[in-house]
Write an enzyme that holds these catalytic residues in place. Structure first.
Site, mmCIF file in Angstrom:
data_model
loop_
_atom_site.group_PDB
_atom_site.id
_atom_site.type_symbol
_atom_site.label_atom_id
_atom_site.label_comp_id
_atom_site.label_asym_id
_atom_site.label_seq_id
_atom_site.Cartn_x
_atom_site.Cartn_y
_atom_site.Cartn_z
ATOM 1 N N LYS A 1 0.841 -1.208 0.000
ATOM 2 C CA LYS A 1 0.000 0.000 0.000
ATOM 3 C C LYS A 1 0.874 1.255 0.000
ATOM 4 O O LYS A 1 1.967 1.232 -0.544
ATOM 5 C CB LYS A 1 -0.970 -0.028 1.186
ATOM 6 C CG LYS A 1 -1.751 -1.338 1.259
ATOM 7 C CD LYS A 1 -2.948 -1.256 2.157
ATOM 8 C CE LYS A 1 -3.546 -2.647 2.303
ATOM 9 N NZ LYS A 1 -4.861 -2.614 2.903
ATOM 10 N N GLU B 1 -9.741 -0.567 -1.877
ATOM 11 C CA GLU B 1 -9.390 0.830 -1.573
ATOM 12 C C GLU B 1 -9.419 1.682 -2.845
ATOM 13 O O GLU B 1 -9.724 2.874 -2.785
ATOM 14 C CB GLU B 1 -8.014 0.889 -0.874
ATOM 15 C CG GLU B 1 -8.142 0.372 0.556
ATOM 16 C CD GLU B 1 -6.903 -0.266 1.139
ATOM 17 O OE1 GLU B 1 -5.807 -0.112 0.584
ATOM 18 O OE2 GLU B 1 -7.034 -0.957 2.174
ATOM 19 N N SER C 1 -6.678 -9.453 6.607
ATOM 20 C CA SER C 1 -6.107 -9.723 7.937
ATOM 21 C C SER C 1 -5.482 -11.114 8.039
ATOM 22 O O SER C 1 -5.601 -11.765 9.077
ATOM 23 C CB SER C 1 -7.156 -9.504 9.031
ATOM 24 O OG SER C 1 -7.574 -8.143 9.032
ATOM 25 N N GLY D 1 -1.109 -5.654 5.857
ATOM 26 C CA GLY D 1 -0.329 -5.291 7.053
ATOM 27 C C GLY D 1 0.827 -6.223 7.360
ATOM 28 O O GLY D 1 1.960 -5.764 7.585
HETATM 29 C C1 PEP Z 1 -5.135 -5.914 1.474
HETATM 30 O O1 PEP Z 1 -5.200 -4.714 1.577
HETATM 31 O O2 PEP Z 1 -5.072 -6.440 0.346
HETATM 32 C C2 PEP Z 1 -5.142 -6.700 2.704
HETATM 33 C C3 PEP Z 1 -5.490 -7.951 2.632
HETATM 34 O O3 PEP Z 1 -4.806 -6.033 3.858
HETATM 35 P P1 PEP Z 1 -4.662 -6.672 5.333
HETATM 36 O O4 PEP Z 1 -3.883 -7.953 5.197
HETATM 37 O O5 PEP Z 1 -3.928 -5.646 6.114
HETATM 38 O O6 PEP Z 1 -6.042 -6.932 5.818
#
Ligand code: PEP
Length: 251
Positions: free
Chosen positions: A10, A102, A214, A236
């Site tokens: 990101k 996003e 997540s 993340g």
């Molecule tokens: C993502 O943005 O593609 C994602 C899966 O983020 P996170 O693992 O932080 O939920």
């Protein structure tokens, strides 16, 4: 099928942090014998730092490839601020993520835009990771399959093949929230996506379907062992080489 472990960084990091993280991930993959035979790895730094990853990943057949988090709808021309698929390919990118929630949420990207971007990316020789997923309120209303099915058929261009396209199922409510879909929900939705892919019989069986939302070392083994989960798109936890590798090892 080899699992694809993909890190979506990101809008994070700096030049120095990108170099460190890329080097640390590469070293860790190379240090873990056999891991690269079981998993493919891709990282997605912000546009400005793709060049840092490129500098680090100079081996001809590096076990770690890189890509971008988006590309322009159009080819090169008068589109201020955009980055074309041709430029990404020229820069050595192998993949581009398209239709991330996003982008859909903050930039108003529709299925049609995602589909056109994907066709452009394929024409330039890029592989696409096309993201789909329902919001919390859509799930609460029992609409998750209708939403995901519509996004899938609306976002995937005719040019999609098992070689150039990966689908990422990312329930929006699970992204960056610490909430993860249960393995039963993931099994159900990935099974639905696989079934829906039957509309394009030549790609149905072998198209990779990633789970994202997540994913962490603690839940990765169970999620990645779920039927029709062919890897993870990780946000993340991909910003930490140790966590990213632990997820791969769990696979
Ligand atoms: C993502 O943005 O593609 C994602 C899966 O983020 P996170 O693992 O932080 O939920």
């Amino acid at each position: 099928m080899k699992k694809l472990i993909a890190g979506n960084w990101k809008m994070n990091g700096s030049w120095a942090e990108t170099r460190n993280l890329t080097e640390n991930i590469l070293k860790a993959i190379e240090a873990e014998s056999g891991l690269a035979d079981k998993c493919d790895f891709a990282i997605f730094p912000p546009y400005l730092y793709i060049g840092v990853a490129k500098e680090v990943l100079t081996e001809a057949d590096s076990p770690l490839v890189y890509g971008a988090q988006d590309c322009a709808l159009n080819g090169n021309g008068a589109y201020t601020g955009d980055v074309s698929a041709a430029m990404l390919r020229d820069f050595g990118c192998e993949y581009v993520i398209l239709g991330h929630s996003e982008r859909r949420q903050y930039h108003g990207e529709t299925d049609d835009v995602v589909k056109k971007k994907a066709a452009m990316a394929h024409a330039e020789g890029l592989k696409t990771i096309i993201c789909i997923g329902e919001t919390e309120s859509e799930r609460a209303a029992g609409l998750e399959k209708r939403v995901v099915g519509t996004q899938l058929s609306g976002s995937m261009p005719e040019s999609a093949t098992i070689m150039n396209t990966v689908i990422a199922y990312e329930p929006v409510w699970a992204i960056g929230t610490g909430k993860t879909a249960t393995p039963a929900d993931v099994k159900d939705m990935h099974g639905f996506i696989r079934e829906k892919l039957q509309e394009r019989i030549e790609i149905a069986k072998n198209m990779r379907i990633l789970y994202g939302g997540s994913m962490k070392p603690g839940n990765a083994a169970e999620l990645l062992a779920t039927p029709n989960v062919d890897g993870g798109l990780i946000g993340g936890a991909s910003l930490d080489a140790g966590q990213f590798l632990a997820i791969a090892k769990a696979a």
